[in-house]
Design an enzyme around this catalytic site. Sequence first.
Site, short mmCIF file in Angstrom:
data_model
loop_
_atom_site.label_atom_id
_atom_site.label_comp_id
_atom_site.label_asym_id
_atom_site.label_seq_id
_atom_site.Cartn_x
_atom_site.Cartn_y
_atom_site.Cartn_z
N LYS A 37 0.84 -1.20 0.00
CA LYS A 37 0.00 0.00 0.00
C LYS A 37 0.88 1.25 0.00
O LYS A 37 2.08 1.17 0.30
CB LYS A 37 -0.91 -0.01 1.23
CG LYS A 37 -0.17 0.12 2.55
CD LYS A 37 -1.09 -0.15 3.73
CE LYS A 37 -0.33 -0.02 5.04
NZ LYS A 37 -1.09 -0.58 6.18
N ARG A 138 -11.53 0.56 14.26
CA ARG A 138 -11.18 1.30 13.06
C ARG A 138 -11.98 0.76 11.88
O ARG A 138 -12.82 1.44 11.33
CB ARG A 138 -9.66 1.18 12.82
CG ARG A 138 -9.12 2.11 11.78
CD ARG A 138 -7.62 2.01 11.63
NE ARG A 138 -7.17 0.76 10.99
CZ ARG A 138 -5.94 0.52 10.59
NH1 ARG A 138 -4.99 1.43 10.76
NH2 ARG A 138 -5.61 -0.62 10.02
N TYR A 284 16.80 30.82 5.72
CA TYR A 284 15.66 31.67 6.09
C TYR A 284 15.73 32.07 7.56
O TYR A 284 16.00 31.26 8.44
CB TYR A 284 14.34 30.93 5.85
CG TYR A 284 13.93 30.91 4.40
CD1 TYR A 284 13.62 32.10 3.73
CD2 TYR A 284 13.86 29.71 3.70
CE1 TYR A 284 13.25 32.09 2.40
CE2 TYR A 284 13.49 29.69 2.37
CZ TYR A 284 13.19 30.87 1.72
OH TYR A 284 12.81 30.86 0.40
N MET A 332 12.38 24.69 0.82
CA MET A 332 11.47 23.81 0.08
C MET A 332 12.24 22.82 -0.80
O MET A 332 11.93 21.63 -0.83
CB MET A 332 10.52 24.65 -0.78
CG MET A 332 9.46 23.81 -1.48
SD MET A 332 8.36 24.77 -2.52
CE MET A 332 7.33 25.61 -1.34
C1 PLP Z 1 -0.43 -1.61 6.90
C2 PLP Z 1 -1.12 -2.85 7.27
C3 PLP Z 1 -0.42 -4.05 7.43
C4 PLP Z 1 1.10 -4.12 7.42
O1 PLP Z 1 1.62 -3.61 8.63
P1 PLP Z 1 3.20 -3.60 8.94
O2 PLP Z 1 3.29 -3.26 10.39
O3 PLP Z 1 3.80 -2.53 8.09
O4 PLP Z 1 3.73 -4.94 8.64
C5 PLP Z 1 -1.16 -5.20 7.62
N1 PLP Z 1 -2.50 -5.17 7.68
C6 PLP Z 1 -3.21 -4.03 7.56
C7 PLP Z 1 -4.69 -4.07 7.64
C8 PLP Z 1 -2.54 -2.83 7.37
O5 PLP Z 1 -3.25 -1.71 7.26
#
Ligand code: PLP
Length: 391
Positions: A37, A138, A284, A332
């Site tokens: 992701k 969540r 800056y 930046m």
């Molecule tokens: C991001 C995520 C993971 C992976 O977590 P890590 O700690 O990076 O291994 C697994 N399951 C879900 C639902 C996540 O959102």
Amino acid sequence: MQTRPCWVEIRTHSLEENYRFLQSLAAPHTELLAIVKADAYGHSLGLCAPAAVRAGAHWLGVTSVEEGIAARAACPEPRVLVIGGVFPGQGAAALEHGLTAVAWEPYQFEELEAAARAAGAQPGTVPVHLEIDTGMSRQGVLPAGLAPVLARFGAASPLKLEAVMTHLYASDEANGAATTTQLARLEEAVRQVLAAGLKPEWLNVGATAALVGGDAETIAALAARSGLKTMMRPGFALYGLVPRFEPEEPADVAAARARLQPVLSWKTKVVGLRFIPAGAVVGYNGTFVATEPMRLALLAVGYADGLDRHLGNHFSLLVRGERAPIIGRVSMDQTVVDVTDIPGVQVGDEIVILGHQGKDAITAFDLADDTETIPWEVFTRIAPRVRRVAV
Ligand SMILES: *Cc1c(COP(=O)(O)O)cnc(C)c1O
């Protein structure tokens, strides 16, 4: 064309070795879904998803349908799980690209059912991973609210319950009671699923901390008791890192950390050099004032590249194997470091922001600690304009 010298190097071979090592840690029949992701935690989905597949991953995990479409374009073979679920209007695209959704909200089931019917899907042919809220509050259905959700998977439904899934929120707390409670709630939910006559294939639970911290066996045992196969979802460890465990670290965790190899290095170059006299100010608002003559190097990296502004006057980067302190504010697009005491620095010298140089290294934990965040955020904040190169 050559681009501005600010880039990330991705060792895809290390990612492959990390995946294989994690597979060796897991029970032999545990499936490891590779979490890619957020553009593979900023490491580049296009480079990392195929590497995970080469190492044996049959499943990839992404946040959204958009990310799923990108994962599918990079990898035609593996299953792709959309862990953030589908939003209204996304069901058709999810089906078209062969994505599998996690679902828990009624609107998600409705979206998937409607898309499946519109595509002429036969009953029980569109797989769904049902998320259970075992305590994180969540995503997921509470065990007490499962009955109406399970009723959706009737004989006429185009959906098939392929997996029961949950997310553990404290598996980096060694011997933590939270995980025990979560797994007990999960087992209760699985009992309800089986009692409703549904036959999911997988129990999908556990990220990096659960996998390296010793919960894998407990999870596999739970799955086996229920006649399910185990799927775990490592992200962080694929990229070569292991979370810190509190209050103390199990021995297995240290061993895993020693074996895993960080995948990402972030680099720039010296693009200018100047001498300044005592009394000159730097950057800056003149937050740095030279108390003696100095030699400064200008770097092609700034906060728009993801270099946290709080690192100004606080942190050192690597050049010629030595630490060059950042002085003044991070701009930046540019940053200034002090190279007065590092002989021979020239325009074109490579600077390491994250990674190894000579005998020294800057880790994502180092950057995170100095800016009061976590390495996951350090990685995902490296801006898209910083090009990712496979090495
Ligand atoms: C991001 C995520 C993971 C992976 O977590 P890590 O700690 O990076 O291994 C697994 N399951 C879900 C639902 C996540 O959102």
